[in-house]
Design an enzyme around this catalytic site. Structure first.
Site, mmCIF file in Angstrom:
data_model
loop_
_atom_site.group_PDB
_atom_site.id
_atom_site.type_symbol
_atom_site.label_atom_id
_atom_site.label_comp_id
_atom_site.label_asym_id
_atom_site.label_seq_id
_atom_site.Cartn_x
_atom_site.Cartn_y
_atom_site.Cartn_z
ATOM 1 N N ASP A 1 0.853 -1.191 0.000
ATOM 2 C CA ASP A 1 0.000 0.000 0.000
ATOM 3 C C ASP A 1 0.888 1.239 0.000
ATOM 4 O OD1 ASP A 1 0.883 -0.215 2.616
ATOM 5 O OD2 ASP A 1 -1.083 -0.074 3.536
ATOM 6 N N TYR B 1 2.909 4.747 0.847
ATOM 7 C CA TYR B 1 3.533 5.298 2.053
ATOM 8 C C TYR B 1 2.496 6.135 2.801
ATOM 9 C CZ TYR B 1 8.004 4.139 -0.232
ATOM 10 O OH TYR B 1 9.057 3.505 -0.840
ATOM 11 N N PHE C 1 6.651 2.259 -4.080
ATOM 12 C CA PHE C 1 8.044 2.439 -3.668
ATOM 13 C C PHE C 1 8.612 3.822 -3.998
ATOM 14 C CE2 PHE C 1 7.659 -2.207 -4.154
ATOM 15 C CZ PHE C 1 8.017 -2.592 -2.877
#
Length: 231
Positions: A67, A69, A80
């Protein structure tokens, strides 16, 4: 989800999932959460960026995350990745370390992976939103059906692609998708997650970038340029 329309190249593949009652419940729930003052990341207008930057027909590599940040100013719609001005998260630091070990590419000064996405790397999270400070808070709210459909659409293509599955969550998701679980023309690369908690147990040294490129080149699709553009 009027502020986050699905781009044309993905519309047909995602239409059944988006038309399902589960997706309508998700949209209503997100609207209610925002109306209640809960901060949700990424902000409206950025939740479909993975699909915006990587059209279905351009997909060479799929990298699955869990999911977004959940800190302020971090999530911007790509798994990412963070905006250039944001501090680089530890998992991305480790991804860059492996990139340097694998291909000798020097770590960029920022964590924005837009250039990967524009070169055919679909950076897709299982859930496309999260509540601030609450990792996993939007799991099982309806995003999974939509992102499962996206992975299935990429896996249903005849063009050979690479699916990079870091961690148990990504690997479990792939096992649910018949088009991927049954094999086909694709390469599936699995390792532990790049998180500092697990990276030393098999992520470092797994060489996902060179292995992906070798497969793509052998199948006539051309290698991905994993390096950051010069400023």
């Amino acid at each position: 989800m009027a502020d986050d329309p699905v781009p044309e190249s993905w519309r047909h593949a995602l239409a059944p999932a988006l038309a399902a009652p589960q997706a309508h419940r998700l949209a209503d729930w997100l609207a209610a959460e925002e109306a209640a003052g809960k901060p949700i990341f990424p902000p409206r207008g950025q939740r479909m960026r993975a699909f915006d930057l990587t059209p279905l027909g351009a997909v060479k590599v799929v990298i699955l995350g869990q999911d977004p940040y959940h800190g302020p100013g971090q999530a911007h719609g790509l798994a990412f990745s963070v905006p250039e001005e944001a501090k680089m998260p530890p998992s991305l630091v480790n991804i860059y370390k492996e990139l340097a070990l694998d291909l000798g590419i020097e770590r960029p000064a920022h964590g924005n992976l837009d250039h990967w996405a524009r070169r055919g790397v679909l950076l897709l999270n299982t859930s496309l939103t999260v509540e601030a400070g609450q990792a996993g808070s939007h799991a099982r709210r309806g995003w999974e059906a939509i992102t499962d459909a996206a992975v299935a659409a990429a896996a249903a293509r005849t063009e050979p692609s690479v699916f990079i599955l870091w961690g148990n969550h990504a690997q479990a998701k792939a096992e649910r998708i018949p088009e991927l679980a049954q094999g086909g023309p694709h390469l599936v690369l699995k390792s532990v997650h790049p998180s500092p908690l697990s990276a030393h147990r098999g992520f470092f040294g797994s060489k996902p970038f060179s292995r992906a490129n070798a497969f793509l080149e052998a199948n006539g699709r051309g290698a991905v340029d994993w390096s950051a553009p010069h400023r």
